[in-house]
Design a protein around this motif. Sequence first.
Motif, PDB file in Angstrom:
ATOM      1  N   THR A  89       0.872  -1.173   0.000  1.00 13.01           N
ATOM      2  CA  THR A  89       0.000   0.000   0.000  1.00 13.01           C
ATOM      3  C   THR A  89       0.910   1.223   0.000  1.00 13.01           C
ATOM      4  OG1 THR A  89      -1.745  -1.172   1.216  1.00 13.01           O
ATOM      5  CG2 THR A  89      -1.837   1.230   1.216  1.00 13.01           C
ATOM      6  N   LEU A  90       1.225   1.726  -1.200  1.00 14.93           N
ATOM      7  CA  LEU A  90       2.210   2.785  -1.359  1.00 14.93           C
ATOM      8  C   LEU A  90       1.910   3.587  -2.625  1.00 14.93           C
ATOM      9  CD1 LEU A  90       5.490   0.744  -0.700  1.00 14.93           C
ATOM     10  CD2 LEU A  90       4.581   2.545   0.794  1.00 14.93           C
ATOM     11  N   PRO A  91       2.345   4.842  -2.677  1.00 10.11           N
ATOM     12  CA  PRO A  91       2.307   5.566  -3.952  1.00 10.11           C
ATOM     13  C   PRO A  91       3.127   4.823  -5.000  1.00 10.11           C
ATOM     14  CG  PRO A  91       2.849   7.050  -2.133  1.00 10.11           C
ATOM     15  CD  PRO A  91       2.924   5.654  -1.589  1.00 10.11           C
ATOM     16  N   VAL A  92       2.747   4.940  -6.252  1.00 11.10           N
ATOM     17  CA  VAL A  92       3.375   4.158  -7.305  1.00 11.10           C
ATOM     18  C   VAL A  92       4.888   4.365  -7.340  1.00 11.10           C
ATOM     19  CG1 VAL A  92       2.906   5.915  -9.081  1.00 11.10           C
ATOM     20  CG2 VAL A  92       3.313   3.538  -9.752  1.00 11.10           C
ATOM     21  N   GLU A  93       5.352   5.593  -7.058  1.00  7.67           N
ATOM     22  CA  GLU A  93       6.791   5.839  -7.140  1.00  7.67           C
ATOM     23  C   GLU A  93       7.568   5.197  -6.009  1.00  7.67           C
ATOM     24  OE1 GLU A  93       5.106   9.576  -5.048  1.00  7.67           O
ATOM     25  OE2 GLU A  93       4.484   8.071  -6.529  1.00  7.67           O
ATOM     26  N   GLU A  94       6.866   4.706  -4.993  1.00  7.67           N
ATOM     27  CA  GLU A  94       7.532   4.051  -3.872  1.00  7.67           C
ATOM     28  C   GLU A  94       7.393   2.530  -3.896  1.00  7.67           C
ATOM     29  OE1 GLU A  94       6.397   5.772  -0.144  1.00  7.67           O
ATOM     30  OE2 GLU A  94       6.485   7.832  -0.930  1.00  7.67           O
ATOM     31  N   SER A  98      10.196  -5.661  -6.309  1.00  7.10           N
ATOM     32  CA  SER A  98       9.944  -6.931  -5.626  1.00  7.10           C
ATOM     33  C   SER A  98       8.497  -7.032  -5.166  1.00  7.10           C
ATOM     34  CB  SER A  98      10.891  -7.085  -4.436  1.00  7.10           C
ATOM     35  OG  SER A  98      10.713  -6.015  -3.506  1.00  7.10           O
ATOM     36  N   GLY A  99       7.925  -5.916  -4.689  1.00  8.43           N
ATOM     37  CA  GLY A  99       6.515  -5.930  -4.283  1.00  8.43           C
ATOM     38  C   GLY A  99       5.579  -6.133  -5.447  1.00  8.43           C
ATOM     39  N   TRP A 100       5.890  -5.498  -6.570  1.00 12.40           N
ATOM     40  CA  TRP A 100       5.121  -5.698  -7.804  1.00 12.40           C
ATOM     41  C   TRP A 100       5.194  -7.159  -8.253  1.00 12.40           C
ATOM     42  CZ3 TRP A 100       1.991  -3.269 -11.368  1.00 12.40           C
ATOM     43  CH2 TRP A 100       1.935  -3.822 -12.655  1.00 12.40           C
ATOM     44  N   ALA A 143      -6.330   3.758  -5.613  1.00 12.93           N
ATOM     45  CA  ALA A 143      -5.152   4.553  -5.265  1.00 12.93           C
ATOM     46  C   ALA A 143      -4.311   3.849  -4.205  1.00 12.93           C
ATOM     47  CB  ALA A 143      -5.587   5.930  -4.745  1.00 12.93           C
ATOM     48  N   LEU A 144      -3.006   3.920  -4.365  1.00 11.72           N
ATOM     49  CA  LEU A 144      -1.999   3.346  -3.462  1.00 11.72           C
ATOM     50  C   LEU A 144      -1.922   1.825  -3.539  1.00 11.72           C
ATOM     51  CD1 LEU A 144      -2.537   5.520  -0.238  1.00 11.72           C
ATOM     52  CD2 LEU A 144      -1.071   5.990  -2.209  1.00 11.72           C
ATOM     53  N   ALA A 196      -0.924   5.709   5.372  1.00 15.31           N
ATOM     54  CA  ALA A 196      -0.479   6.374   4.146  1.00 15.31           C
ATOM     55  C   ALA A 196      -1.113   7.752   3.990  1.00 15.31           C
ATOM     56  CB  ALA A 196      -0.811   5.502   2.934  1.00 15.31           C
ATOM     57  N   TYR A 197      -2.373   7.886   4.426  1.00 20.87           N
ATOM     58  CA  TYR A 197      -3.071   9.165   4.317  1.00 20.87           C
ATOM     59  C   TYR A 197      -2.883  10.050   5.555  1.00 20.87           C
ATOM     60  CZ  TYR A 197      -5.635   7.741   0.099  1.00 20.87           C
ATOM     61  OH  TYR A 197      -5.976   7.367  -1.181  1.00 20.87           O
TER      62      TYR A 197
END
Length: 253
Positions: A89-94, A98-100, A143-144, A196-197
């Motif tokens: 659960t993260l912004p795409v740039e983070e 490996s998580g993907w 989102a996230l 995250a929020y």
Amino acid sequence: MDLNLKDQKVIVTAGAQGIGLAITAAFVEAGAHVHICDVSEDFLASARARFGHAPVSYSRTDAMFADLAQRWSGRLDVLVNNAGIAGPTLPVEEVALSGWDQTLAVNLTGPFLCTRRAVPLLKKNGGGAIVNISSVAGRLGFALRTPYSASKYGVIGLTETWAIELGPANIRVNAVLPGIVEGARQERIVAAKAAAYGIGHEEMRQRLLSRVSLRKMVTAQDIANQVIFLCSPAGASISGQSLSVCGNVEVLG
């Protein structure tokens, strides 16, 4: 309505916990013989204690088809591709690669590998049913949750493709799309999104529910009921469909 699945041979992946456990119990109640696999020995032990002498068998994921070749002599009527993970659960740039990779490996490659092994058995049996557990995040942006949403959109693509390909062999293929499902996993997701929020857990929970028309979470039993319907004689003419069980989630965020 005919929901009888007496003596049907059914595989439920990740069938010893959460939604999978509810699906397993529903098939047992409908008269089926169920084989569940799971990566957790603890969850498998808990399932053994729950089902006792019911017609349920167990294995670790990597041993599943080898076990079934002996146990059921290769017969199979139903495959439920339920196994999945939430992913980061993260912004795409983070999001780390490996998580993907891990999320797509479990949520998308996993159903492909199981279906590839199951289809020859279903064809040998004269047909059957496959149900893929996708998510409302497979029809709405989330989102996230980039890897999770991408994987669940992919599951719908697999479902529609396999329905066309396997229909002539009398194999029905459908997807069930859970919404916000009650349970420990959902609370972990709420906690991660709240962090995250930068808001409180309860505020995040209410924000999510405000975007559900029925203003409530669904239960694992709700999901199991839909799976049973699709695999039963009552669902004999349904294939290629992605059916949401979500209380009408309007938007994810």
